[in-house]
Design a protein around this motif. Structure first.
Motif, short mmCIF file in Angstrom:
data_model
loop_
_atom_site.label_atom_id
_atom_site.label_comp_id
_atom_site.label_asym_id
_atom_site.label_seq_id
_atom_site.Cartn_x
_atom_site.Cartn_y
_atom_site.Cartn_z
N TYR A 36 56.85 38.95 -20.74
CA TYR A 36 55.97 38.21 -19.84
C TYR A 36 54.77 37.75 -20.66
O TYR A 36 54.07 38.56 -21.25
N THR A 37 54.53 36.44 -20.70
CA THR A 37 53.37 35.94 -21.42
C THR A 37 52.26 35.51 -20.45
O THR A 37 51.14 35.30 -20.88
N ALA A 38 52.60 35.40 -19.17
CA ALA A 38 51.60 35.11 -18.13
C ALA A 38 52.11 35.65 -16.80
O ALA A 38 53.32 35.61 -16.53
N TRP A 39 51.19 36.17 -15.99
CA TRP A 39 51.53 36.67 -14.65
C TRP A 39 50.35 36.37 -13.75
O TRP A 39 49.25 36.87 -13.97
N GLU A 40 50.57 35.53 -12.75
CA GLU A 40 49.54 35.21 -11.77
C GLU A 40 50.10 35.54 -10.40
O GLU A 40 51.13 35.01 -10.00
N GLU A 41 49.43 36.42 -9.68
CA GLU A 41 49.93 36.85 -8.37
C GLU A 41 48.88 36.57 -7.31
O GLU A 41 47.70 36.84 -7.51
#
Length: 168
Positions: A36-41
């Motif tokens: 995972y290089t980006a995670w926006e929740e």
């Protein structure tokens, strides 16, 4: 001179390479890793109370049989359970752009997964008709198990191509 045909000699049995897809499935060796290089929740409803629903947008970098970048949209359900995350389910789609087996293009993976405590388990399948470029006709499925805090996640991916649909 006789018109009778000569009986054919059976060919020698073929051996299978230790690295074939069939052998990998039997030994459950991973086909690659992703990170995972980006995670926006985001949560459509405010608050931390369970149960809750959230949307996660992720970017993943794949190496191995799949080599490229995936951008995913997941709908998450968080329910009661142990640990920081509790327990829940998620479903989503991920568009992957890159190569599979040396062929270039893009395709979409449909995810179906669940989580408990700090472990995520998921299965994925290639959405029929979603592959482009040299990947047209790609069929496949795989899975992964991810632990919170682990950078590279091992995955499996069994795939084939429908040769009748490949571009000229």
């Amino acid at each position: 001179m006789s018109n009778a045909s000569t009986p054919s000699t059976p060919s020698a049995p073929t051996t299978t390479s230790a690295n074939s897809a069939e052998d990998r499935r039997a030994s459950t060796e991973p086909d690659g890793t992703f990170a995972y290089t980006a995670w926006e929740e985001t949560q459509p409803e405010p608050g931390e109370e369970l149960p809750r629903v959230a949307h996660a947008y992720t970017t993943n970098t794949f190496t191995g049989v799949i080599d490229g970048t995936g951008r995913a949209h997941h709908v998450m359900f968080y329910g009661p359970g142990e640990g920081q995350w509790g327990a829940g389910r998620y479903h989503g789609y991920e568009k992957v752009t890159g190569t599979v087996g040396g062929r270039t293009g893009s395709f979409v993976l449909a995810h179906d997964g669940g989580f408990a405590d700090t472990t995520v388990r998921a299965d994925w399948t290639v959405v029929p008709g979603s592959a482009t470029g040299e990947l047209t006709g790609l069929r496949g499925r795989g899975s992964f198990v991810a632990q919170q805090g682990v950078g590279a996640v091992e995955y499996t991916f069994d795939h084939a191509f429908d040769e009748q649909q490949l571009p000229n």
